[in-house]
Design an enzyme around this catalytic site. Structure first.
Site, PDB file in Angstrom:
ATOM      1  N   CYS A  14       0.804  -1.229   0.000  1.00 59.95           N
ATOM      2  CA  CYS A  14       0.000   0.000   0.000  1.00 59.95           C
ATOM      3  C   CYS A  14       0.837   1.281   0.000  1.00 59.95           C
ATOM      4  CB  CYS A  14      -0.934   0.002   1.203  1.00 59.95           C
ATOM      5  SG  CYS A  14      -2.071  -1.382   1.260  1.00 59.95           S
ATOM      6  N   ARG A  50      15.067   0.903   2.525  1.00 60.87           N
ATOM      7  CA  ARG A  50      15.057  -0.316   1.705  1.00 60.87           C
ATOM      8  C   ARG A  50      14.349  -1.454   2.441  1.00 60.87           C
ATOM      9  NH1 ARG A  50      20.579  -2.346   0.414  1.00 60.87           N
ATOM     10  NH2 ARG A  50      20.946  -0.164  -0.161  1.00 60.87           N
ATOM     11  N   SER A  51      13.281  -1.116   3.108  1.00 62.94           N
ATOM     12  CA  SER A  51      12.518  -2.140   3.806  1.00 62.94           C
ATOM     13  C   SER A  51      11.783  -3.018   2.802  1.00 62.94           C
ATOM     14  CB  SER A  51      11.527  -1.499   4.778  1.00 62.94           C
ATOM     15  OG  SER A  51      10.522  -0.800   4.057  1.00 62.94           O
TER      16      SER A  51
END
Length: 222
Positions: A14, A50-51
């Site tokens: 999302c 950068r998850s």
């Protein structure tokens, strides 16, 4: 989502999707005259996060639209380009990446982090994804011709609802193939099954919708 038929629309994280939708509306980002897959061609993007649920999928999505994307985390800098991932040399720094970027996205989940505003180029677009302000807004807004998006929460909630609708259409709509297969397998096609499948599925959908609405209302009051 259903190879080889590929009739179901995919579900995308999302927050990452909300950033894409926001950039599509920001001036100078997406070029509507270019074909799909090239609408960000010529653009350099830096994402400071950068998850697995935000930074990485967002970098892949923007690179898939034609951008050259630098993805920064606490340990390294990598470049997404041409649907491929490249490790950057040691001399590639957050500063050098931001200075060459026309789009900068910050998503550092700590209150103490602040992006150096001196790195931001005039005419850039800056999107703050973190719940904390990753930039000094007063200094940032002094950059000429800047487009600044301070939060993405409301659009993220809208994308959550979008995913919920897609999940229903893919798996629970009376005309969807999984629904028809479930009906045939469980009742031989003779007994009509409710459109929501079973009470647990209905309950789950209702709870997720309620949480999304409450989150939207809470954000709207801020």
């Amino acid at each position: 989502m259903d190879p080889p038929n590929n009739t179901r629309k995919c579900i995308i994280p999302c927050t990452a999707l909300s950033v894409v939708k926001i950039l599509e509306q920001c001036p100078g980002c997406y070029d509507s005259l270019l074909p799909v897959g090239r609408k960000l061609e010529g653009k350099v993007v830096t994402i400071i996060n950068r998850s697995e649920i935000v930074g990485r999928p967002l970098a892949a999505m923007l690179a898939n639209d034609g951008a050259e994307v630098y993805s920064i985390d606490i340990e390294s800098v990598v470049r997404f380009s041409g649907n491929k991932l490249h490790m950057c040399a040691d001399d590639v720094t957050p500063e050098s990446c931001v200075k060459k970027s026309s789009i900068v996205i910050t998503g550092v989940p700590v209150k103490t982090y602040k992006l150096n505003v001196d790195w931001i180029q005039p005419g850039s677009t800056v999107v703050n994804v973190s719940s904390f302000k990753n930039v000094d807004e007063e200094s940032l807004l002094k950059v000429p011709n800047l487009t600044y998006v301070p939060m993405v929460g409301k659009v993220t909630v809208a994308m959550l609802e979008r995913n919920l609708i897609r999940l229903f259409e893919n798996y629970h709509h009376p005309d969807s193939q999984p629904y028809l297969d479930h009906r045939d397998a469980s009742s031989g096609g003779r007994k009509k099954i409710p459109w929501y499948g079973n009470p647990i599925q209905l309950y789950t959908a209702a709870v997720v919708t309620a949480i999304a609405v409450m989150s939207f209302v809470r954000n709207a009051k801020k």
